[in-house]
Design a protein around this motif. Structure first.
Motif, PDB file in Angstrom:
ATOM      1  N   SER A  69       2.970   1.611  10.668  1.00  0.00           N
ATOM      2  CA  SER A  69       2.318   2.841  10.217  1.00  0.00           C
ATOM      3  C   SER A  69       3.358   3.899   9.874  1.00  0.00           C
ATOM      4  O   SER A  69       3.178   4.709   8.974  1.00  0.00           O
ATOM      5  CB  SER A  69       1.356   3.369  11.284  1.00  0.00           C
ATOM      6  N   ILE A  89       8.762  -0.550  -3.510  1.00  0.00           N
ATOM      7  CA  ILE A  89       7.467   0.106  -3.638  1.00  0.00           C
ATOM      8  C   ILE A  89       6.913  -0.146  -5.029  1.00  0.00           C
ATOM      9  O   ILE A  89       7.649  -0.514  -5.947  1.00  0.00           O
ATOM     10  CB  ILE A  89       7.555   1.635  -3.377  1.00  0.00           C
ATOM     11  N   LYS A  90       5.599   0.062  -5.176  1.00  0.00           N
ATOM     12  CA  LYS A  90       4.964  -0.187  -6.471  1.00  0.00           C
ATOM     13  C   LYS A  90       5.196   0.987  -7.419  1.00  0.00           C
ATOM     14  O   LYS A  90       5.414   2.112  -6.996  1.00  0.00           O
ATOM     15  CB  LYS A  90       3.458  -0.387  -6.273  1.00  0.00           C
ATOM     16  N   LYS A 144       6.221   3.242   8.578  1.00  0.00           N
ATOM     17  CA  LYS A 144       6.734   2.874   7.264  1.00  0.00           C
ATOM     18  C   LYS A 144       5.761   3.281   6.168  1.00  0.00           C
ATOM     19  O   LYS A 144       6.161   3.774   5.110  1.00  0.00           O
ATOM     20  CB  LYS A 144       6.987   1.362   7.215  1.00  0.00           C
ATOM     21  N   ALA A 145       4.458   3.085   6.447  1.00  0.00           N
ATOM     22  CA  ALA A 145       3.439   3.461   5.459  1.00  0.00           C
ATOM     23  C   ALA A 145       3.469   4.966   5.214  1.00  0.00           C
ATOM     24  O   ALA A 145       3.377   5.435   4.080  1.00  0.00           O
ATOM     25  CB  ALA A 145       2.059   3.026   5.943  1.00  0.00           C
ATOM     26  N   ALA A 146       3.634   5.728   6.301  1.00  0.00           N
ATOM     27  CA  ALA A 146       3.689   7.186   6.174  1.00  0.00           C
ATOM     28  C   ALA A 146       4.891   7.596   5.346  1.00  0.00           C
ATOM     29  O   ALA A 146       4.809   8.468   4.485  1.00  0.00           O
ATOM     30  CB  ALA A 146       3.752   7.835   7.554  1.00  0.00           C
ATOM     31  N   ASN A 185       6.371   5.791   3.103  1.00  0.00           N
ATOM     32  CA  ASN A 185       6.152   5.422   1.706  1.00  0.00           C
ATOM     33  C   ASN A 185       5.249   6.409   0.985  1.00  0.00           C
ATOM     34  O   ASN A 185       5.505   6.740  -0.174  1.00  0.00           O
ATOM     35  CB  ASN A 185       5.542   4.015   1.617  1.00  0.00           C
ATOM     36  N   SER A 186       4.194   6.879   1.667  1.00  0.00           N
ATOM     37  CA  SER A 186       3.319   7.828   0.960  1.00  0.00           C
ATOM     38  C   SER A 186       4.029   9.157   0.746  1.00  0.00           C
ATOM     39  O   SER A 186       3.828   9.822  -0.269  1.00  0.00           O
ATOM     40  CB  SER A 186       1.976   8.019   1.681  1.00  0.00           C
ATOM     41  N   LEU A 187       4.900   9.517   1.690  1.00  0.00           N
ATOM     42  CA  LEU A 187       5.714  10.720   1.513  1.00  0.00           C
ATOM     43  C   LEU A 187       6.610  10.562   0.283  1.00  0.00           C
ATOM     44  O   LEU A 187       6.764  11.477  -0.531  1.00  0.00           O
ATOM     45  CB  LEU A 187       6.563  10.946   2.763  1.00  0.00           C
ATOM     46  N   TYR A 196       6.012   8.664  -2.288  1.00  0.00           N
ATOM     47  CA  TYR A 196       5.188   8.754  -3.488  1.00  0.00           C
ATOM     48  C   TYR A 196       4.927  10.194  -3.880  1.00  0.00           C
ATOM     49  O   TYR A 196       5.035  10.559  -5.049  1.00  0.00           O
ATOM     50  CB  TYR A 196       3.850   8.025  -3.291  1.00  0.00           C
ATOM     51  N   VAL A 197       4.568  11.007  -2.880  1.00  0.00           N
ATOM     52  CA  VAL A 197       4.293  12.416  -3.153  1.00  0.00           C
ATOM     53  C   VAL A 197       5.510  13.057  -3.808  1.00  0.00           C
ATOM     54  O   VAL A 197       5.419  13.761  -4.816  1.00  0.00           O
ATOM     55  CB  VAL A 197       3.904  13.162  -1.855  1.00  0.00           C
TER      56      VAL A 197
END
Lengths: 279, 281
Positions: free
Chosen positions: A3, B96-97, A5-7, A9-11, A13-14
């Protein structure tokens, strides 16, 4: 762990989306301003058009009719396509000759071509303009010839680098079978050069399409190319610039590039990366 | 066989060679000669020895000013462009994608020509400065940072592409081995990734260096030297010496020769560094 790592990654992306918006916004700002009336552009370029400031397509009509940008577009297109085709074919032939015929002359020629790559344009701009005008090459066909001379350095350098890496047996076999060197070149060698030819074409197309100083000096204000037309619209106006029409001109000059990029994106990026490594 | 091809010189080499002579070789030699003469048209050149070279530095301080401005701009651009580009390349080589879409977007400004770029940023920077009641011609520092921002916007995507290609060439076993040995991401970066991309660092440094040093179109469109030629870079200074002052063409040509020597020096240093590395590998 997962989780976290997922957090992360979304950071990421933002952040990347924020950067992408930042990178695209200058073009977007020009686009929105091209739909605003001319007095509401420089006062606040970041404002979206509203019912008072929306100009519809008026800027495009003004900008295109008054600046001769349409004929400038066609001129730029002709020069770019013609010069790139001539450059690729002529320089491939020259590079093949230089690599395959080993003599003092070809060696000197090769070093001259390489040398020309490091000479900045300002060094030759005045005398080149003089020579070219004396020879009556200051027209649309003449400039294609001049681009052949200026582009030859990089093209011959990149092409001969590639030709050195391909074995000469096939060409020799073709000539033993009765091909003339011209046939051998176009039927056997040229098809093999395709990857380098694409890289060279893209690098030169980007250079020639966007080149300002050379066409400005050689063709002058009569036969404007796109960058010359844009510069003159600003420079010649002395403070009374029609900003609306000017924004429309900028959009008009960016659109062909974006369309071209959308179709050949992979080739362009790979070509530029390859050019950087070799050049 | 080889002799057979040799006879074809007129077909294979001559067209390129004639064009090369007309647009490069002859103007280059003429340019060297004219830098030692006083002239208004090429026909009335009179030998003056080194006078033009002395005048370039002593008649006014515009050339030296332009040289310093260019050097400062180049140093700041090279450092900022390469740091941002490498950082973006690191982000986009993570698994990442959508990395391709981002790569496409970041690279896009590189395709737009210098004149258009200059006017886009002229609009934006003036728009921002308008909030403070100023514009780009008020102070040379606005023009300087405007050029730096413009250069970053244009070049980051390009250098990023080169760094990405280089990062993707690092053997995967090397990265896996470092993970097995328990290296932290920071250690992997400093001990594996950065040393492995050093050739790309050299390429990108010199590409940004020569592009920044020779900048002309962007300079002309963004500030055209304003205020009072304070943001004039070398190439623009040479252009203005040639075309805005009658009787100064010889000085302009002398400045152009000095400019050429500086650019050649940069290229020579790059060649030395690159060939030295190839020997040591």
């Amino acid at each position: 762990m997962g989780s976290k790592k997922a957090a992360l990654n979304s950071l990421l992306y933002v952040f990347l989306i924020f950067l992408a918006v930042l990178f695209l916004s200058p073009v977007f700002i020009v686009l929105i301003n091209s739909f605003k009336t001319k007095f509401n552009i420089i006062s606040n370029p970041f404002e979206l058009p509203n019912e008072n400031t929306f100009a519809g397509l008026q800027n495009y009509i003004n900008g295109i009719s008054s600046s001769g940008i349409l004929s400038a577009f066609l001129r730029s297109l002709f020069i770019t396509v013609a010069a790139v085709s001539v450059l690729v074919v002529c320089c491939a032939m020259t590079a093949w000759y230089i690599v395959r015929v080993k003599s003092k002359l070809t060696k000197i020629l090769y070093y001259l071509f390489v040398f020309s790559m490091i000479v900045p344009f300002q060094m030759v701009m005045y005398t080149m303009t003089y020579t070219v005008t004396k020879l009556h090459l200051n027209n649309l066909l003449g400039i294609v010839f001049i681009y052949l001379g200026f582009g030859a350095g990089l093209c011959v350098f990149m092409m001969s680098g590639f030709i050195r890496s391909i074995p000469s047996e096939i060409e020799e076999a073709a000539q033993i079978d009765g091909c003339s060197p011209i046939q051998a070149f176009f039927l056997v060698v040229f098809p093999v050069l395709k990857p380098t030819a694409i890289t060279v074409s893209i690098l030169n197309a980007m250079w020639i399409w966007n080149d300002f100083l050379l066409p400005y000096l050689v063709l002058g204000t009569k036969n404007k190319t796109m960058p010359v037309a844009i510069q003159l619209a600003m420079q010649g106006a002395y403070g009374s610039v029609d900003w609306g029409g000017f924004m429309a001109m900028l959009v008009f000059s960016i659109i062909p590039i974006i369309i071209f990029y959308a179709f050949c994106q992979k080739y362009i990026i790979d070509g530029v990366a390859a050019g950087a490594v070799k050049g | 066989m080889k002799n057979n091809l040799k006879k074809y010189f007129p077909i294979f080499v001559l067209p390129t060679f004639v064009a090369f002579c007309v647009s490069f070789i002859v103007p280059f030699i003429m340019g060297l000669y004219l830098s030692f003469t006083k002239f208004t048209t090429v026909e009335n050149a009179q030998w003056v020895g080194l006078e033009n070279y002395i005048k370039a530095f002593t008649a006014d301080d515009s050339f030296i000013h332009a040289l310093w401005f260019t050097v400062k701009f180049t140093v700041v651009s090279v450092i900022s462009v390469n740091i941002f580009a490498f950082f973006l390349a690191l982000l986009l080589t993570r698994k990442i994608k959508g990395t391709n879409t981002f790569r496409t977007i970041f690279f896009m400004p590189n395709l737009i020509g210098g004149i258009v770029l200059g006017y886009i940023w002229n609009l934006i920077i003036n728009g921002v400065l308008a909030f403070f009641g100023a514009d780009i011609t008020f102070d040379a520092k606005y023009g300087f940072w405007g050029l730096v921002i413009l250069m970053n916007w244009q070049m980051i995507g390009y250098m990023m592409v080169v760094y990405i290609a280089s990062l993707q060439n690092i053997p995967r076993e090397l990265l896996e081995a470092s993970q097995i040995d328990g290296a932290s991401p920071l250690q992997t970066l400093t001990y594996i990734k950065i040393p492995m991309v050093m050739p790309a660092v050299t390429i990108c440094t010199f590409l940004t260096l020569s592009n920044s040093f020779k900048l002309f179109d962007q300079n002309l469109a963004l500030t055209a030297g304003a205020p009072a030629n304070e943001t004039e870079m070398l190439a623009l200074n040479i252009f203005n010496t040639f075309y805005s002052r009658t009787g100064w063409q010889g000085v302009g040509q002398a400045k152009a020769v000095i400019f050429f020597i500086l650019v050649a020096l940069i290229a020579f240093i790059q060649l030395k560094i690159t060939s030295k590395r190839e020997v040591s590998e």
